[in-house]
Design a protein around this motif. Structure first.
Motif, PDB file in Angstrom:
ATOM      1  N   CYS A 231      -4.016 -33.671  -8.840  1.00  0.00           N
ATOM      2  CA  CYS A 231      -4.275 -32.273  -7.342  1.00  0.00           C
ATOM      3  C   CYS A 231      -2.714 -33.343  -6.617  1.00  0.00           C
ATOM      4  O   CYS A 231      -2.074 -32.740  -5.218  1.00  0.00           O
ATOM      5  N   VAL A 232      -1.387 -34.363  -6.415  1.00  0.00           N
ATOM      6  CA  VAL A 232      -0.559 -34.799  -6.596  1.00  0.00           C
ATOM      7  C   VAL A 232       0.594 -34.155  -6.587  1.00  0.00           C
ATOM      8  O   VAL A 232       0.724 -34.499  -7.881  1.00  0.00           O
ATOM      9  N   VAL A 233       1.636 -33.496  -5.843  1.00  0.00           N
ATOM     10  CA  VAL A 233       2.133 -32.577  -6.300  1.00  0.00           C
ATOM     11  C   VAL A 233       3.365 -32.822  -5.291  1.00  0.00           C
ATOM     12  O   VAL A 233       3.349 -33.263  -4.103  1.00  0.00           O
ATOM     13  N   GLU A 234       4.576 -34.054  -5.671  1.00  0.00           N
ATOM     14  CA  GLU A 234       5.818 -34.406  -5.064  1.00  0.00           C
ATOM     15  C   GLU A 234       7.085 -33.363  -5.772  1.00  0.00           C
ATOM     16  O   GLU A 234       7.386 -34.024  -6.709  1.00  0.00           O
ATOM     17  N   MET A 235       8.055 -33.188  -4.618  1.00  0.00           N
ATOM     18  CA  MET A 235       9.254 -32.143  -4.999  1.00  0.00           C
ATOM     19  C   MET A 235       9.733 -33.629  -5.712  1.00  0.00           C
ATOM     20  O   MET A 235      10.298 -34.664  -4.629  1.00  0.00           O
ATOM     21  N   TYR A 236      10.905 -33.338  -7.067  1.00  0.00           N
ATOM     22  CA  TYR A 236      11.673 -34.391  -7.135  1.00  0.00           C
ATOM     23  C   TYR A 236      12.937 -34.110  -7.028  1.00  0.00           C
ATOM     24  O   TYR A 236      13.509 -33.221  -7.213  1.00  0.00           O
ATOM     25  N   HIS A 237      14.172 -34.617  -5.884  1.00  0.00           N
ATOM     26  CA  HIS A 237      15.349 -34.074  -5.360  1.00  0.00           C
ATOM     27  C   HIS A 237      15.870 -35.152  -5.471  1.00  0.00           C
ATOM     28  O   HIS A 237      16.969 -36.099  -5.357  1.00  0.00           O
ATOM     29  N   PRO A 238      17.074 -35.184  -7.242  1.00  0.00           N
ATOM     30  CA  PRO A 238      17.717 -35.604  -6.994  1.00  0.00           C
ATOM     31  C   PRO A 238      19.612 -35.393  -6.628  1.00  0.00           C
ATOM     32  O   PRO A 238      20.044 -36.119  -6.509  1.00  0.00           O
ATOM     33  N   ASP A 239      19.581 -34.428  -6.126  1.00  0.00           N
ATOM     34  CA  ASP A 239      21.261 -33.790  -5.618  1.00  0.00           C
ATOM     35  C   ASP A 239      20.377 -34.830  -4.505  1.00  0.00           C
ATOM     36  O   ASP A 239      21.947 -34.555  -3.231  1.00  0.00           O
ATOM     37  N   ARG A 240      19.598 -35.595  -3.719  1.00  0.00           N
ATOM     38  CA  ARG A 240      20.099 -35.712  -2.558  1.00  0.00           C
ATOM     39  C   ARG A 240      20.574 -37.551  -2.750  1.00  0.00           C
ATOM     40  O   ARG A 240      20.637 -37.968  -1.738  1.00  0.00           O
ATOM     41  N   VAL A 241      20.294 -38.077  -4.155  1.00  0.00           N
ATOM     42  CA  VAL A 241      21.175 -39.357  -4.088  1.00  0.00           C
ATOM     43  C   VAL A 241      21.922 -39.261  -5.052  1.00  0.00           C
ATOM     44  O   VAL A 241      21.754 -39.661  -6.389  1.00  0.00           O
ATOM     45  N   MET A 242      22.614 -38.127  -5.178  1.00  0.00           N
ATOM     46  CA  MET A 242      24.036 -37.908  -6.594  1.00  0.00           C
ATOM     47  C   MET A 242      24.665 -39.187  -6.492  1.00  0.00           C
ATOM     48  O   MET A 242      25.185 -39.324  -7.575  1.00  0.00           O
ATOM     49  N   ARG A 243      25.036 -39.776  -5.792  1.00  0.00           N
ATOM     50  CA  ARG A 243      25.655 -41.413  -5.446  1.00  0.00           C
ATOM     51  C   ARG A 243      24.621 -42.262  -6.653  1.00  0.00           C
ATOM     52  O   ARG A 243      26.645 -42.714  -7.523  1.00  0.00           O
ATOM     53  N   GLN A 244      24.162 -42.099  -7.017  1.00  0.00           N
ATOM     54  CA  GLN A 244      23.132 -42.723  -7.849  1.00  0.00           C
ATOM     55  C   GLN A 244      23.801 -42.638  -9.509  1.00  0.00           C
ATOM     56  O   GLN A 244      23.272 -43.528 -10.209  1.00  0.00           O
ATOM     57  N   PHE A 245      23.793 -41.178  -9.961  1.00  0.00           N
ATOM     58  CA  PHE A 245      24.430 -40.881 -10.638  1.00  0.00           C
ATOM     59  C   PHE A 245      26.471 -41.113 -10.836  1.00  0.00           C
ATOM     60  O   PHE A 245      27.207 -40.410 -11.831  1.00  0.00           O
ATOM     61  N   GLY A 246      26.844 -41.373 -10.117  1.00  0.00           N
ATOM     62  CA  GLY A 246      27.760 -41.483  -9.893  1.00  0.00           C
ATOM     63  C   GLY A 246      28.475 -40.035  -9.709  1.00  0.00           C
ATOM     64  O   GLY A 246      29.792 -40.471  -9.968  1.00  0.00           O
ATOM     65  N   LEU A 247      27.866 -39.799  -8.903  1.00  0.00           N
ATOM     66  CA  LEU A 247      28.684 -38.140  -8.400  1.00  0.00           C
ATOM     67  C   LEU A 247      29.004 -37.989  -7.264  1.00  0.00           C
ATOM     68  O   LEU A 247      28.075 -38.948  -5.862  1.00  0.00           O
ATOM     69  N   ARG A 248      29.685 -37.126  -6.666  1.00  0.00           N
ATOM     70  CA  ARG A 248      29.547 -37.023  -4.894  1.00  0.00           C
ATOM     71  C   ARG A 248      29.004 -36.516  -4.345  1.00  0.00           C
ATOM     72  O   ARG A 248      27.884 -35.394  -5.017  1.00  0.00           O
ATOM     73  N   GLN A 249      28.849 -36.993  -3.497  1.00  0.00           N
ATOM     74  CA  GLN A 249      26.778 -36.410  -2.518  1.00  0.00           C
ATOM     75  C   GLN A 249      27.385 -35.389  -1.835  1.00  0.00           C
ATOM     76  O   GLN A 249      28.390 -35.547  -0.566  1.00  0.00           O
ATOM     77  N   MET A 250      26.444 -34.473  -1.378  1.00  0.00           N
ATOM     78  CA  MET A 250      27.140 -33.177  -1.092  1.00  0.00           C
ATOM     79  C   MET A 250      25.840 -32.922   0.217  1.00  0.00           C
ATOM     80  O   MET A 250      24.696 -33.777   0.038  1.00  0.00           O
ATOM     81  N   ILE A 251      25.848 -31.976   0.983  1.00  0.00           N
ATOM     82  CA  ILE A 251      24.504 -31.983   1.939  1.00  0.00           C
ATOM     83  C   ILE A 251      23.484 -31.212   1.142  1.00  0.00           C
ATOM     84  O   ILE A 251      23.650 -29.961   0.758  1.00  0.00           O
ATOM     85  N   PRO A 252      22.296 -31.408   1.000  1.00  0.00           N
ATOM     86  CA  PRO A 252      21.338 -30.979  -0.185  1.00  0.00           C
ATOM     87  C   PRO A 252      20.969 -29.872   0.561  1.00  0.00           C
ATOM     88  O   PRO A 252      21.076 -29.732   2.442  1.00  0.00           O
TER      89      PRO A 252
END
Length: 266
Positions: A231-252
């Motif tokens: 019954c637990v549903v949580e959204m996964y938002h990698p677009d909020r931590v793009m620097r973790q992937f070596g990418l530029r962080q934009m405004i989500p």
């Protein structure tokens, strides 16, 4: 707060009997859960002459202890939902389930509950949170001391190589580091600077050296999707931590927090 897992009309006696070899013990059940310590007593060392059915039952008991004691741990610290057995009947099918996303969903929900003003404890796989903090906030991490190698295992080559977090398993030098001092930790977090955060903790050089099972899902690491754990549903938002992937962080983009969204997803 406890969740209701699986179907409410399950026959737990039949589930235990077919998957573990004995009915659900009347004096051991607690709200559809069974004691982890009792499982370890019922399934100690695997007999040398065990047949395939016995091996599978021992494997299910071990996985149950792993699920209830680590991945989906609750605040009881000694109980595991017997309903997990429905996903362990067929081991080939069990490999296809997204256990990782369910684990993250459980952890994210527990973080929300622990952040409540009345929250005094936290459940879930907190070891993941600890490793996350040590890799990204080095001023919180204990100083890595001299590595104490484990004794050589018999037939060690048959075991898969350990994941990246295994390096913290060895002896840690705590001299000069504040351990178990909540006030000090809070002060350090409040005073942290941007250059004290490792935004890309897993660069390409690290990922390339990881065992294959650690990077097998790399194609979907940046997928925006709901993580579901019963019954637990949580959204996964990698677009909020793009620097973790070596990418530029934009405004989500803005996300809807309407409760009806979660209801529809379940």
């Amino acid at each position: 707060m406890d969740y209701q897992f699986g179907r409410v009309d399950q026959d737990y006696d039949a589930l235990c009997l077919t998957q573990l070899g004995f009915p659900f013990p009347e004096n051991n059940r607690t709200g559809g859960r069974i004691q982890i310590r009792q499982l370890s007593r019922w399934f100690p060392n695997l007999p040398d002459n065990a047949n395939d059915v016995e091996v599978q039952r021992y494997a299910r008991a071990y996985i149950l202890q792993l699920l209830g004691g680590t991945l989906f741990a609750d605040k009881s610290n000694n109980l595991v939902y017997i309903t997990y057995l429905q996903f362990l009947e067929d081991f080939e099918a069990a490999r296809q389930y997204s256990w990782g996303s369910a684990t993250l969903a459980h952890l994210y929900r527990q973080l929300c509950l622990a952040a409540d003003i009345d929250g005094a404890e936290i459940a879930g796989p907190v070891i993941l949170l600890q490793l996350w903090a040590w890799d990204r906030l080095p001023f919180l991490a204990p100083i890595m001391g001299n590595v104490l190698r484990d004794p050589v295992l018999e037939n060690e080559e048959l075991f898969p190589p350990p994941p990246f977090g295994h390096r913290w398993k060895h002896a840690l030098e705590t001299t000069g580091a504040s351990m178990h001092v909540l006030t000090k930790y809070r002060e350090m977090i409040d005073m942290q600077k941007p250059d004290e955060v490792i935004w890309e903790p897993y660069p390409e050089a690290v990922i390339m050296d990881l065992p294959a099972y650690c990077s097998s899902g790399r194609a979907i690491w940046r997928t925006r999707a709901p993580l579901i754990f019963f019954c637990v549903v949580e959204m996964y938002h990698p677009d909020r931590v793009m620097r973790q992937f070596g990418l530029r962080q934009m405004i989500p983009p803005l996300q809807s927090t309407n409760i009806q969204v979660c209801i529809r997803l379940t």
